[in-house]
Write a protein that holds these residues in place. Sequence first.
Motif, PDB file in Angstrom:
ATOM      1  N   ILE A   1       0.832  -1.165  -0.119  1.00 56.38           N
ATOM      2  CA  ILE A   1      -0.003  -0.086  -0.041  1.00 56.38           C
ATOM      3  C   ILE A   1       0.956   1.034   0.024  1.00 56.38           C
ATOM      4  O   ILE A   1       1.806   1.425   0.791  1.00 56.38           O
ATOM      5  N   LEU A   2       0.641   2.216  -0.913  1.00 56.12           N
ATOM      6  CA  LEU A   2       1.290   3.606  -0.917  1.00 56.12           C
ATOM      7  C   LEU A   2      -0.025   4.561  -0.428  1.00 56.12           C
ATOM      8  O   LEU A   2      -0.819   4.734  -1.045  1.00 56.12           O
ATOM      9  N   ILE A   3       0.617   5.429   0.510  1.00 56.41           N
ATOM     10  CA  ILE A   3      -0.317   6.442   1.081  1.00 56.41           C
ATOM     11  C   ILE A   3       0.196   7.773   1.210  1.00 56.41           C
ATOM     12  O   ILE A   3       1.474   7.945   1.231  1.00 56.41           O
ATOM     13  N   ALA A   4      -0.364   8.855   0.661  1.00 54.79           N
ATOM     14  CA  ALA A   4      -0.120  10.387   0.922  1.00 54.79           C
ATOM     15  C   ALA A   4      -1.360  10.562   1.957  1.00 54.79           C
ATOM     16  O   ALA A   4      -2.541  10.395   1.621  1.00 54.79           O
TER      17      ALA A   4
ATOM     18  N   PHE B   1       4.151   8.632   0.640  1.00 58.18           N
ATOM     19  CA  PHE B   1       4.828   9.661  -0.440  1.00 58.18           C
ATOM     20  C   PHE B   1       4.074  10.748  -0.428  1.00 58.18           C
ATOM     21  O   PHE B   1       3.060  11.074   0.202  1.00 58.18           O
ATOM     22  N   GLU B   2       5.236  11.944  -0.486  1.00 56.41           N
ATOM     23  CA  GLU B   2       4.876  13.419  -0.445  1.00 56.41           C
ATOM     24  C   GLU B   2       4.395  13.873   0.866  1.00 56.41           C
ATOM     25  O   GLU B   2       4.829  14.608   1.582  1.00 56.41           O
ATOM     26  N   ARG B   3       3.131  13.326   1.332  1.00 58.91           N
ATOM     27  CA  ARG B   3       2.721  13.656   2.914  1.00 58.91           C
ATOM     28  C   ARG B   3       3.229  12.365   3.757  1.00 58.91           C
ATOM     29  O   ARG B   3       2.581  11.344   3.668  1.00 58.91           O
ATOM     30  N   VAL B   4       3.971  12.882   4.653  1.00 61.61           N
ATOM     31  CA  VAL B   4       4.596  11.811   5.316  1.00 61.61           C
ATOM     32  C   VAL B   4       4.704  12.113   6.967  1.00 61.61           C
ATOM     33  O   VAL B   4       4.164  13.198   7.199  1.00 61.61           O
ATOM     34  N   CYS B   5       5.232  11.164   7.520  1.00 60.55           N
ATOM     35  CA  CYS B   5       5.412  11.276   8.896  1.00 60.55           C
ATOM     36  C   CYS B   5       6.970  10.888   9.244  1.00 60.55           C
ATOM     37  O   CYS B   5       7.029   9.545   9.182  1.00 60.55           O
TER      38      CYS B   5
ATOM     39  N   SER C   1       8.423  10.218  12.001  1.00 57.91           N
ATOM     40  CA  SER C   1       8.431   9.561  13.208  1.00 57.91           C
ATOM     41  C   SER C   1       8.330   7.969  12.917  1.00 57.91           C
ATOM     42  O   SER C   1       8.730   7.085  13.726  1.00 57.91           O
ATOM     43  N   ILE C   2       7.719   7.476  12.008  1.00 55.20           N
ATOM     44  CA  ILE C   2       7.574   6.278  11.652  1.00 55.20           C
ATOM     45  C   ILE C   2       8.642   5.542  10.610  1.00 55.20           C
ATOM     46  O   ILE C   2       9.031   5.939   9.706  1.00 55.20           O
ATOM     47  N   PRO C   3       9.450   4.404  11.405  1.00 56.59           N
ATOM     48  CA  PRO C   3      10.242   3.771  10.520  1.00 56.59           C
ATOM     49  C   PRO C   3       9.768   2.993   9.215  1.00 56.59           C
ATOM     50  O   PRO C   3       9.469   2.111   9.228  1.00 56.59           O
ATOM     51  N   ILE C   4       9.862   3.675   8.094  1.00 56.72           N
ATOM     52  CA  ILE C   4       9.353   3.031   6.959  1.00 56.72           C
ATOM     53  C   ILE C   4       9.809   3.786   5.542  1.00 56.72           C
ATOM     54  O   ILE C   4      10.258   4.909   5.792  1.00 56.72           O
ATOM     55  N   SER C   5       9.709   3.291   4.401  1.00 60.82           N
ATOM     56  CA  SER C   5      10.170   3.961   3.224  1.00 60.82           C
ATOM     57  C   SER C   5       9.309   5.097   2.981  1.00 60.82           C
ATOM     58  O   SER C   5       7.906   5.004   2.952  1.00 60.82           O
ATOM     59  N   LYS C   6       9.833   6.159   2.282  1.00 62.50           N
ATOM     60  CA  LYS C   6       9.159   7.385   2.117  1.00 62.50           C
ATOM     61  C   LYS C   6       9.967   8.142   0.697  1.00 62.50           C
ATOM     62  O   LYS C   6      10.989   7.860   0.701  1.00 62.50           O
ATOM     63  N   VAL C   7       8.944   8.772   0.204  1.00 63.51           N
ATOM     64  CA  VAL C   7       9.651   9.604  -1.157  1.00 63.51           C
ATOM     65  C   VAL C   7       8.900  10.737  -0.890  1.00 63.51           C
ATOM     66  O   VAL C   7       7.664  11.168  -0.656  1.00 63.51           O
ATOM     67  N   THR C   8       9.555  11.831  -0.760  1.00 60.49           N
ATOM     68  CA  THR C   8       9.277  13.112  -0.386  1.00 60.49           C
ATOM     69  C   THR C   8       9.962  14.191  -1.397  1.00 60.49           C
ATOM     70  O   THR C   8      10.922  13.880  -2.052  1.00 60.49           O
TER      71      THR C   8
ATOM     72  N   LYS D   1      14.064   3.150   3.154  1.00 59.38           N
ATOM     73  CA  LYS D   1      14.795   4.101   2.554  1.00 59.38           C
ATOM     74  C   LYS D   1      13.978   5.466   2.432  1.00 59.38           C
ATOM     75  O   LYS D   1      12.921   5.263   2.220  1.00 59.38           O
ATOM     76  N   THR D   2      14.646   6.685   2.438  1.00 58.22           N
ATOM     77  CA  THR D   2      13.997   7.835   2.309  1.00 58.22           C
ATOM     78  C   THR D   2      14.425   8.508   0.988  1.00 58.22           C
ATOM     79  O   THR D   2      15.602   8.757   0.973  1.00 58.22           O
ATOM     80  N   GLU D   3      13.663   8.633  -0.070  1.00 59.27           N
ATOM     81  CA  GLU D   3      14.022   9.534  -1.324  1.00 59.27           C
ATOM     82  C   GLU D   3      13.666  10.783  -1.045  1.00 59.27           C
ATOM     83  O   GLU D   3      12.329  11.103  -1.133  1.00 59.27           O
TER      84      GLU D   3
END
Length: 368
Positions: free
Chosen positions: A152-155, A179-183, A185-192, A354-356
């Motif tokens: 699941i990918l969530i903004a 992606f884009e709208r993220v948090c 504090s959560i250890p999880i992959s993100k794209v921003t 990873k955080t991109e």
Amino acid sequence: MLAEIAHDFYVGSNRFKNEKILKHLNVTSTMKKSITIKDIAKKLNVSTATVSRALRNSSEISKETKLAVIKIAKEMHYHPNLLARSLIKKSSKVLGVVVPTINRQFWSNSISGIESVAYKKGYKVMIFQSAESYQKEVEIVEILANSMVDGILIAFSKETQNYDHIEDLKERGIPVLLFERVCDSIPISKVTTDDFLGAKRIVNHLIERGKKRIAFIGGPLSLTVCMDRFLGYKSSLVENGIPFDQNLVIELSEFTTELSVIAFKNLWSSGESPDAVFCFADILALGVLAASKELGIKVPEDLAIAGFGNDDITKYVSPSITTMSQPSFEIGQLAAKLILKEINFEEKDEFEYKTEIVKPDLIVREST
């Protein structure tokens, strides 16, 4: 397909909770009996294994039998039960995508980027919009989780400040990416997007144009993306020796042109007239431009206007709007690649999140 998945979800162990969700999403719980491969096999007087192999185009089945099975399947309106198939294969080959809305160019482009990568890898994409509602976001995530999507990918919605539904996905072993709208504090992959840097650059540009009373019009500062752009705006002012004025900061409840028009008119008539406005998003900059025309304000002589996002319309209005370009399609592609990497990673406990961070580009146009 959604109705089939929702129905299977409805008759599960969480019947009453799911019934409430289905009602909220306007999915009926009264469904026609689905046609199965058993029905097709009975019609043709062959085994279910023969039907299954024929529908999978197996080389073990003759061309004539395949054609007969496909013909009857179409006549009987057979649709494969993807949920049942995913239980057998332990993979549905489906990704769920949750965005605040699909009527903004950034989100639609991001979805296109996700889909382009997913399709090449043999995945389908189910798209939901939360309509900026935290409650709806939580309900959608629950349906996707129970539909056995592979990831699941969530903004996040503008209301989302509790992230228990994301922690729940992690505990259930369901890969999830923000992606884009993220948090943070959560250890999880993100794209921003590098929103802080982007905002700082565009305000620096306004200051270089000789502007000193620069207003900021944005959305709820509870959203990380809104706060980051606000902090970039404020940082630029401080570094350039321009006093920060809280009266020039407007926090809107919705990302709409209409609210932006009203907010700017109120600001202009309050005696706190700015000589430039930096808007959180292009849709808000369009509202400021429309209001300035109504008020007879010359742009950019009396008022410079800058947005963020590089929506297509910003280069066609007059004057065209200075903005920060976000490669939204590429952001979607990055997000899809990251979550597919996690989905297909064999040693789940060792996967490294990873955080991109994508850097936006300044596009200078007539409005500044």
